[in-house]
Enzyme design. Structure first.
Site, PDB file in Angstrom:
ATOM      1  N   GLU A 168      39.867   8.437  23.086  1.00 26.61           N
ATOM      2  CA  GLU A 168      39.878   9.804  22.562  1.00 26.61           C
ATOM      3  C   GLU A 168      40.950  10.695  23.191  1.00 26.61           C
ATOM      4  O   GLU A 168      40.654  11.644  23.949  1.00 26.61           O
ATOM      5  CB  GLU A 168      38.484  10.436  22.710  1.00 26.61           C
ATOM      6  CG  GLU A 168      37.425   9.642  21.991  1.00 26.61           C
ATOM      7  CD  GLU A 168      36.180  10.437  21.699  1.00 26.61           C
ATOM      8  OE1 GLU A 168      35.993  11.522  22.253  1.00 26.61           O
ATOM      9  OE2 GLU A 168      35.364   9.953  20.893  1.00 26.61           O
ATOM     10  N   GLU A 352      32.686   4.136  18.180  1.00 24.12           N
ATOM     11  CA  GLU A 352      31.554   4.965  18.590  1.00 24.12           C
ATOM     12  C   GLU A 352      30.968   5.706  17.400  1.00 24.12           C
ATOM     13  O   GLU A 352      31.715   6.248  16.586  1.00 24.12           O
ATOM     14  CB  GLU A 352      31.963   6.044  19.615  1.00 24.12           C
ATOM     15  CG  GLU A 352      32.183   5.534  21.007  1.00 24.12           C
ATOM     16  CD  GLU A 352      32.530   6.649  21.971  1.00 24.12           C
ATOM     17  OE1 GLU A 352      32.043   7.778  21.787  1.00 24.12           O
ATOM     18  OE2 GLU A 352      33.341   6.408  22.885  1.00 24.12           O
TER      19      GLU A 352
HETATM   20  N1  LIG Z   1      35.119  20.915  18.628  1.00 27.83           N
HETATM   21  N2  LIG Z   1      34.574  19.990  18.869  1.00 27.83           N
HETATM   22  N3  LIG Z   1      34.088  19.082  18.978  1.00 27.83           N
HETATM   23  C1  LIG Z   1      33.354  18.215  19.701  1.00 27.83           C
HETATM   24  C2  LIG Z   1      34.018  16.892  19.619  1.00 27.83           C
HETATM   25  C3  LIG Z   1      33.515  16.113  20.712  1.00 27.83           C
HETATM   26  C4  LIG Z   1      34.124  14.788  20.697  1.00 27.83           C
HETATM   27  N4  LIG Z   1      33.432  14.014  21.712  1.00 27.83           N
HETATM   28  C5  LIG Z   1      33.239  12.773  21.521  1.00 27.83           C
HETATM   29  O1  LIG Z   1      33.630  12.208  20.543  1.00 27.83           O
HETATM   30  C6  LIG Z   1      32.533  12.034  22.618  1.00 27.83           C
HETATM   31  C7  LIG Z   1      32.773  10.634  22.704  1.00 27.83           C
HETATM   32  C8  LIG Z   1      33.037  10.032  24.070  1.00 27.83           C
HETATM   33  O2  LIG Z   1      33.853   8.870  23.971  1.00 27.83           O
HETATM   34  C9  LIG Z   1      31.732   9.648  24.794  1.00 27.83           C
HETATM   35  O3  LIG Z   1      32.029   9.417  26.157  1.00 27.83           O
HETATM   36  C10 LIG Z   1      30.696  10.756  24.609  1.00 27.83           C
HETATM   37  O4  LIG Z   1      29.542  10.484  25.393  1.00 27.83           O
HETATM   38  C11 LIG Z   1      30.351  10.812  23.128  1.00 27.83           C
HETATM   39  C12 LIG Z   1      29.225  11.809  22.847  1.00 27.83           C
HETATM   40  O5  LIG Z   1      29.669  13.115  23.100  1.00 27.83           O
HETATM   41  C13 LIG Z   1      31.547  11.124  22.290  1.00 27.83           C
END
Ligand SMILES: N=[N+]=NCCCCNC(=O)[C@@H]1[C@H]2[C@H](O)[C@@H](O)[C@H](O)[C@@H](CO)[C@@H]12
Length: 441
Positions: A168, A352
């Protein structure tokens, strides 16, 4: 249970679950160096209840049990990350042999259980010593990261099914340097612009270094959001388009077209590193597969008072998860088909997808969430997207970054007082899909 059959996805389709080192390992011992999340989380105000990943799920000690959960669930693969500070405590130079030994045992444990190791080199836990040198703001990070990638390849590459460079890049750069929500907690457009380039330069530099060492099955994992206008008004549609540029197109255009989107660059241009355009061939170095993380959609409206990026997210009407994200499975179908139609025909993995609840081991909402998004994968495949696998986020309840431990994404419940693991009904749903039975070891 799910309304799909395993065979619907194709004979070689892989099902897995995903985690990340800082979120589950704990184990701040045996020579592991400090990371920016150790410092960020212990700085008051950054994380809910000032919770840290100091102990997390104690995966550093309990990894055999966690691998057994994956095998018992019938999963084919395990997406995990290496902790850079555990392998190279100062980020460059001296290797921590105890760190190498830990990942040796972990990967061998996966192979012994028939689990394909899907590795991520960087899932946000930058060594603090590199942050001291500027971290993602210092162009040298491309070489630091490439050297680390080669070290991982030399020690483990022969046993890895796939290797992703970065998890990400939007979170590494924008969420962490523009919005300040994640470590290192900058709120500065110049920092965000430079990190947004250096993170992709580091990716491409590492891909080239790994290729030179014979590296195969190399990719990157990006997160995507479907951005929609809060209303049909042109200014709100424009706000959604700009957010699509910031969140999605900066990475897709950079990685697959070798050019950053002009609408975002218009805002970043005064702050970009000199001669960044000369780096775009490296940024867009060809990769073998692409990882798609998807959770939700966002509604955006024009907000002229918001400075550089005049937009604001608006609360939407759809059912939401415990973390406040709308449940919008159609968005996964849209993202997968858009990437395969407009950007690349290399294999895609949903690396994911999942949802947060506050508590409990009976999780019908999570079963429905997964069922809907698995249906989106099938729909995208029917529309020509070459989707090769799907990883639920996450195997375990774990440290949800700035949200701490309350927001639980796990297929398996973790009691953090006792570290007891308890499969949830959503775990049983996957077990039934993947093995045709509900059983535990
Ligand atoms: N504006 N806005 N937006 C919010 C966007 C948030 C993006 N966060 C992710 O995708 C994280 C990804 C991560 O790899 C994991 O380490 C996290 O635990 C998950 C759950 O959170 C997801």
């Amino acid at each position: 249970m799910f309304s799909h059959k395993r065979a619907d996805f194709g004979e070689d389709f892989l099902f897995g679950a995903a985690t990340a080192a800082y979120q589950i390992e704990g184990g701040q011992t045996d020579g592991r160096g400090s990371s920016i999340w150790d410092t960020f989380s212990t700085t008051p105000g950054n994380v809910h209840n000032s919770e840290t990943g100091k102990f997390a799920c104690d995966h550093y000690n309990r990894w055999p049990e966690d691998l057994d959960l994956l095998a018992d669930g019938g999963f084919d693969a395990y997406r995990f990350s290496f902790a850079w500070p555990r392998l190279i405590p100062e980020g460059v130079g001296q290797v921590n042999q105890k760190g190498v030994d830990f990942y040796d045992r972990l990967i061998d444990g996966m192979l012994e259980r028939g689990l394909k190791p899907f590795a991520t080199l960087y899932h946000w836990d930058l060594p603090s010593a590199l942050q001291d040198k500027g971290g993602w703001l210092n162009r040298d990070i491309a070489d630091w990261f490439a050297d680390y990638a080669v070290m991982v390849h030399k020690n483990f590459g022969d046993r890895l099914e796939t290797t992703a460079t970065i998890n990400e890049p939007w979170c590494v750069a924008f969420l962490s340097h523009m919005l300040g929500v994640h470590a290192p907690g900058y709120r500065d457009i110049r920092a965000a612009a430079r990190a947004s380039h250096h993170v992709l330069l580091a990716h491409g530099t590492a891909i080239n270094a790994l290729r030179a060492e014979g590296g195969k099955n190399l990719g990157i994992v990006c997160n995507f959001e479907v951005a929609q206008g809060a209303t049909g008004k042109p200014e709100d549609m424009g706000a959604a388009r700009l957010w699509d540029g910031i969140f999605n197109r900066w990475y897709l255009d950079g990685l697959f077209k070798g050019k950053y989107p002009s609408d975002v660059l218009a805002h970043f241009a005064p702050h970009m590193p000199d001669d960044f355009a000369d780096d775009m061939a490296v940024v867009s170095t060809p990769i073998d597969w692409f990882g798609v993380n998807y959770y939700t959609r966002g509604l955006y409206e024009h907000a002229p008072e918001r400075g550089a990026f005049p937009l604001r997210k608006v609360d939407g009407p759809l059912e939401k998860t415990a973390i406040g994200w709308e449940i919008f499975p159609e968005g996964l179908e849209e993202i997968l088909t858009r990437i395969s139609a407009d950007y690349t025909d290399i294999p895609l993995y949903v690396t994911e997808n999942g949802m947060a609840e506050i508590e409990g081991t009976d999780d019908p909402r999570r079963i429905a969430y997964y069922n809907g998004h698995l249906g989106a994968v099938l729909a995208a495949q029917k529309r020509g997207a070459d989707v090769r696998g799907y990883f639920g986020w996450s195997l375990l309840d774990n440290y949800e970054w700035a949200e701490g431990y309350d927001k639980r994404f796990g297929l398996v419940h973790v009691d953090y007082k006792t570290q007891k693991r308890t499969p949830k009904s959503s775990y049983r749903a996957f077990q039934s899909l993947l093995t045709g039975a509900n059983r535990s070891r």
